[in-house]
Enzyme design. Structure first.
Site, PDB file in Angstrom:
ATOM      1  N   GLY A 170      64.663 108.374 -38.959  1.00  0.00           N
ATOM      2  CA  GLY A 170      64.348 107.388 -39.988  1.00  0.00           C
ATOM      3  C   GLY A 170      65.599 106.672 -40.414  1.00  0.00           C
ATOM      4  N   VAL A 184      69.130 108.543 -40.240  1.00  0.00           N
ATOM      5  CA  VAL A 184      69.018 109.979 -40.013  1.00  0.00           C
ATOM      6  C   VAL A 184      68.597 110.211 -38.569  1.00  0.00           C
ATOM      7  CG1 VAL A 184      67.919 112.134 -40.730  1.00  0.00           C
ATOM      8  CG2 VAL A 184      68.347 110.324 -42.417  1.00  0.00           C
ATOM      9  N   ASP A 206      64.099 108.259 -57.248  1.00  0.00           N
ATOM     10  CA  ASP A 206      63.431 107.586 -56.128  1.00  0.00           C
ATOM     11  C   ASP A 206      62.332 108.478 -55.549  1.00  0.00           C
ATOM     12  OD1 ASP A 206      62.912 105.483 -54.437  1.00  0.00           O
ATOM     13  OD2 ASP A 206      64.595 105.863 -53.082  1.00  0.00           O
TER      14      ASP A 206
END
Length: 296
Positions: A40, A47, A161
């Site tokens: 991702g 990552v 988040d």
């Protein structure tokens, strides 16, 4: 200036698999971590799965795009010290001048990186893309994240988040069960009196009303965002759909609509978590208790 007034909205940090796969496989970071497939990426980092050449185990490596150390230093200061069953664990790090083979010139990656446990599962966003979760799964996953938030909030940390893309479900650790939910990505977390990066406020579709209005992000903001995630688990759709700006404006005009298909006991919990007034929301530990009662 409120977030609604801002001319641009921050990109989703949990955007899908990166297109930066070509040329980075087989790069060895720190003489130890051989990069593999991308997992991702977002605006600050990518990552990749990697093989730890010393132990022979697979890990996840988060590589920061900027050459400067601010985003890396920020996450190191917060995430690397956390140890909780429902938080992805940081197990190593590295940076400039650590002996890594230089990444290709056409890549905009930096060389500061974090090494984390590789979660054998999927992120919640990809799971919900196919179908809503069951009530049993939702209780298990949201309880796990609420426990993680209890741990964080008691240490003066606001994740800032909370969203499906930042929740990984580890199925391998819970064979035959719903899986263990783990919180990740502390790139814009707030610790103590520390302020969030000015360009980064949470992801538009999961911001609390006070954040949309330009107010401070607090532990109550995390609870509101988790309430929206829980509702999305049960319905399979975002509570405030549409373009980011449209979604944020809707947040300031009213509470999320909870469809009649959601049981009344669930509705009561969701209404409490998404109370427009931060002081009216339960704490993370109270959410754990509320969710536990739903499973009776």
């Amino acid at each position: 200036m409120t977030l609604i007034d801002a001319p641009a909205v921050r990109a989703d940090r949990g955007a899908g698999p990166s297109g930066h796969d070509s040329g980075v496989r087989d790069v060895v970071l720190g003489g130890r971590y051989r990069l593999g497939a991308p997992l991702g990426g977002g605006s600050e980092a990518y990552v990749n799965e990697a093989l730890d050449l010393r132990t022979g185990t697979s890990v996840a490596v988060k590589i920061f795009r900027t050459r400067g150390g601010a985003p890396f230093d920020r996450e190191m200061a917060t995430h690397s010290r956390l140890r909780h069953r429902n938080i992805v664990r940081v197990i190593g790090s590295g940076g400039q001048g650590d002996g890594s083979k230089e990444l290709p010139d056409d890549q905009d990656w930096g060389r500061n990186y974090l090494v984390m446990d590789l979660v054998e599962g999927r992120d919640l966003r990809s799971l919900l893309r196919h179908a809503p979760a069951s009530e049993h799964q939702t209780v298990a996953w949201m309880t796990g994240i609420a426990r993680a938030l209890t741990y964080l909030h008691r240490r003066g940390i606001v994740h800032n988040d909370i969203k499906p893309g930042n929740i990984l479900v580890d199925f391998a650790a819970d064979p035959g069960g719903p899986g263990i939910a783990k919180l990740t990505d502390f790139g814009i977390a707030i610790k103590g009196r520390q302020e969030a990066p000015k360009s980064s406020s949470g992801t538009p579709h999961y911001l609390s009303p006070e954040e949309v209005r330009g107010g401070e992000s607090t532990s109550a903001s995390d609870i509101y965002s988790l309430g929206l995630v829980a509702l999305e688990c049960l319905t399979g759709t975002k509570a405030f759909p549409g373009a980011p700006l449209e979604s944020m404006v809707a947040r300031t005009l009213g509470e999320p609509r909870i469809p009649g298909t959601v049981r009344r006991r669930w509705s009561m919990v969701l209404h409490a978590m998404t109370d427009p007034v931060p002081a009216g929301r339960p704490s993370a530990s109270q959410v754990v208790g509320m969710l536990r009662r739903l499973s009776w």
